[in-house]
Scaffold this motif. Structure first.
Motif, PDB file in Angstrom:
ATOM      1  N   LEU A  40      22.534  30.864  22.104  1.00  0.00           N
ATOM      2  CA  LEU A  40      22.954  29.597  21.515  1.00  0.00           C
ATOM      3  C   LEU A  40      21.749  28.758  21.100  1.00  0.00           C
ATOM      4  O   LEU A  40      21.715  28.198  19.993  1.00  0.00           O
ATOM      5  CB  LEU A  40      23.817  28.828  22.524  1.00  0.00           C
ATOM      6  CG  LEU A  40      24.357  27.461  22.108  1.00  0.00           C
ATOM      7  CD1 LEU A  40      25.281  27.584  20.903  1.00  0.00           C
ATOM      8  CD2 LEU A  40      25.111  26.820  23.283  1.00  0.00           C
ATOM      9  N   GLN A  43      20.031  30.262  18.002  1.00  0.00           N
ATOM     10  CA  GLN A  43      20.785  29.975  16.781  1.00  0.00           C
ATOM     11  C   GLN A  43      20.556  28.539  16.305  1.00  0.00           C
ATOM     12  O   GLN A  43      20.478  28.277  15.111  1.00  0.00           O
ATOM     13  CB  GLN A  43      22.272  30.219  17.024  1.00  0.00           C
ATOM     14  CG  GLN A  43      22.642  31.679  17.222  1.00  0.00           C
ATOM     15  CD  GLN A  43      24.040  31.860  17.790  1.00  0.00           C
ATOM     16  OE1 GLN A  43      24.802  30.901  17.918  1.00  0.00           O
ATOM     17  NE2 GLN A  43      24.385  33.088  18.146  1.00  0.00           N
ATOM     18  N   ALA A  44      20.452  27.615  17.266  1.00  0.00           N
ATOM     19  CA  ALA A  44      20.272  26.204  16.924  1.00  0.00           C
ATOM     20  C   ALA A  44      18.817  25.856  16.624  1.00  0.00           C
ATOM     21  O   ALA A  44      18.533  24.793  16.064  1.00  0.00           O
ATOM     22  CB  ALA A  44      20.789  25.327  18.062  1.00  0.00           C
ATOM     23  N   ARG A 234      27.917  24.088  21.529  1.00  0.00           N
ATOM     24  CA  ARG A 234      27.504  24.213  20.127  1.00  0.00           C
ATOM     25  C   ARG A 234      27.880  22.936  19.361  1.00  0.00           C
ATOM     26  O   ARG A 234      27.088  22.425  18.558  1.00  0.00           O
ATOM     27  CB  ARG A 234      28.146  25.439  19.489  1.00  0.00           C
ATOM     28  CG  ARG A 234      27.731  25.642  18.028  1.00  0.00           C
ATOM     29  CD  ARG A 234      28.289  26.912  17.451  1.00  0.00           C
ATOM     30  NE  ARG A 234      27.578  28.082  17.955  1.00  0.00           N
ATOM     31  CZ  ARG A 234      28.090  29.009  18.742  1.00  0.00           C
ATOM     32  NH1 ARG A 234      29.348  28.910  19.126  1.00  0.00           N
ATOM     33  NH2 ARG A 234      27.386  30.046  19.142  1.00  0.00           N
ATOM     34  N   ILE A 237      25.405  20.136  20.431  1.00  0.00           N
ATOM     35  CA  ILE A 237      24.080  20.322  19.835  1.00  0.00           C
ATOM     36  C   ILE A 237      24.105  19.935  18.358  1.00  0.00           C
ATOM     37  O   ILE A 237      23.207  19.226  17.871  1.00  0.00           O
ATOM     38  CB  ILE A 237      23.612  21.775  20.025  1.00  0.00           C
ATOM     39  CG1 ILE A 237      23.285  22.037  21.498  1.00  0.00           C
ATOM     40  CG2 ILE A 237      22.400  22.071  19.145  1.00  0.00           C
ATOM     41  CD1 ILE A 237      23.042  23.502  21.819  1.00  0.00           C
ATOM     42  N   ASN A 238      25.117  20.371  17.639  1.00  0.00           N
ATOM     43  CA  ASN A 238      25.221  20.018  16.215  1.00  0.00           C
ATOM     44  C   ASN A 238      25.404  18.516  16.033  1.00  0.00           C
ATOM     45  O   ASN A 238      24.823  17.913  15.106  1.00  0.00           O
ATOM     46  CB  ASN A 238      26.378  20.774  15.573  1.00  0.00           C
ATOM     47  CG  ASN A 238      26.093  22.256  15.420  1.00  0.00           C
ATOM     48  OD1 ASN A 238      24.933  22.668  15.372  1.00  0.00           O
ATOM     49  ND2 ASN A 238      27.138  23.062  15.355  1.00  0.00           N
ATOM     50  N   LEU A 241      21.942  16.981  16.539  1.00  0.00           N
ATOM     51  CA  LEU A 241      21.030  17.277  15.432  1.00  0.00           C
ATOM     52  C   LEU A 241      21.384  16.480  14.186  1.00  0.00           C
ATOM     53  O   LEU A 241      20.501  16.039  13.440  1.00  0.00           O
ATOM     54  CB  LEU A 241      21.042  18.778  15.132  1.00  0.00           C
ATOM     55  CG  LEU A 241      20.423  19.681  16.204  1.00  0.00           C
ATOM     56  CD1 LEU A 241      20.631  21.150  15.846  1.00  0.00           C
ATOM     57  CD2 LEU A 241      18.944  19.377  16.393  1.00  0.00           C
TER      58      LEU A 241
END
Length: 263
Positions: A40, A43-44, A234, A237-238, A241
């Motif tokens: 994870l 990917q981020a 996820r 985190i998005n 960001l």
């Protein structure tokens, strides 16, 4: 900025609920979750801090190598997760440094239990993240401790984040049980007040814990675990960001404070 961290240990939490697991299975569950976390984070494109027991690290050197190779920070979570003597502070640090071939600067006590800061200092740690500055029934009452980072006995203390009002804990259980719009709102107001978030989780949360006969966990522990929690993290985190929050390794955050304090 967000200090994202994970406590990697032999999965002994079922012991607290009258269950037991073979040691090999404890390692396998923690490893399954750690791999999911690393995937994870990769990917981020973000970095985190992994507080690891020496006992886990000795048995899973390949996982430690991946953590280090992918640019994450390795810190100490003691020697064993369910056993502690002061000598473990130095010995766990030494084992992790030998395996990773890197200095270990941070410590987190298992289950956020109290630890003598003078012993932390003597063992050579630069920072300690073992305080959850709130009240949890049957666990701890830390309402008198500072919410934000502070110094004690020569060691930089970085408590887990809690909300400015009522000190609501922004820890792993909150991420499982709160609606995401409430959780992100609490994280946002805390970040605006403090300038950072210090969040901690465990690899086994990223596996399926809804096995009452095997683990004996209550519903507030098993809710949204496994794949559901991977998707929830996820989303978080998005969300962060998109708001230009930076994810920073705890050791880098600590080093900046230590450097400024010397000027």
């Amino acid at each position: 900025m967000i200090l994202l961290s994970f406590d990697i240990e032999e999965f002994d939490m079922p012991f607290e609920y009258g269950k037991s697991l073979p040691f090999d299975e404890q390692l396998a569950i923690s490893t399954q979750g750690t791999v999911a976390i690393l995937d994870l984070l990769k990917q981020a494109g973000i970095k985190a801090t992994f507080y690891c027991t020496a006992n886990y690290a000795k048995h899973k050197t390949d996982i430690i190598a991946r953590i280090v190779d992918e640019g994450h920070e390795l810190a100490s979570h003691g020697y064993f997760h369910s056993e502690f003597i002061p000598e473990h502070l130095a010995s766990s640090k030494r084992v992790l440094e030998e395996i990773a071939d890197l200095p270990v600067k941070g410590y987190r006590m298992a289950r956020m239990m109290p630890v003598d800061e003078r012993e932390i200092y003597k063992a050579g740690y630069k920072y300690n993240s073992s305080i959850n500055p709130t009240w949890l029934p049957g666990r701890y009452n830390n309402f008198s401790r500072p919410r934000k980072w502070f110094w004690q006995d020569g060691v930089l203390q970085i408590p887990s984040s809690v909300s400015p009002i009522l000190r609501f804990p922004l820890f792993w259980l909150s991420f499982h049980n709160l609606p995401m719009f409430i959780l992100t709102w609490l994280c946002d107001i805390t970040h605006r007040k403090d300038g950072y978030l210090n969040l901690y989780f465990h690899p086994w949360e990223f596996t399926d814990l809804d096995k009452p006969e095997k683990y004996g966990f209550p519903g507030y522990v098993t809710r949204t675990t496994g794949e559901d929690f991977i998707e929830r993290m996820r989303y978080f985190i998005n969300w962060a960001l998109e708001r230009d929050y930076r994810f920073v390794r705890t050791g880098d955050f600590a080093a900046d404070i230590i450097q400024k304090s010397r000027k």
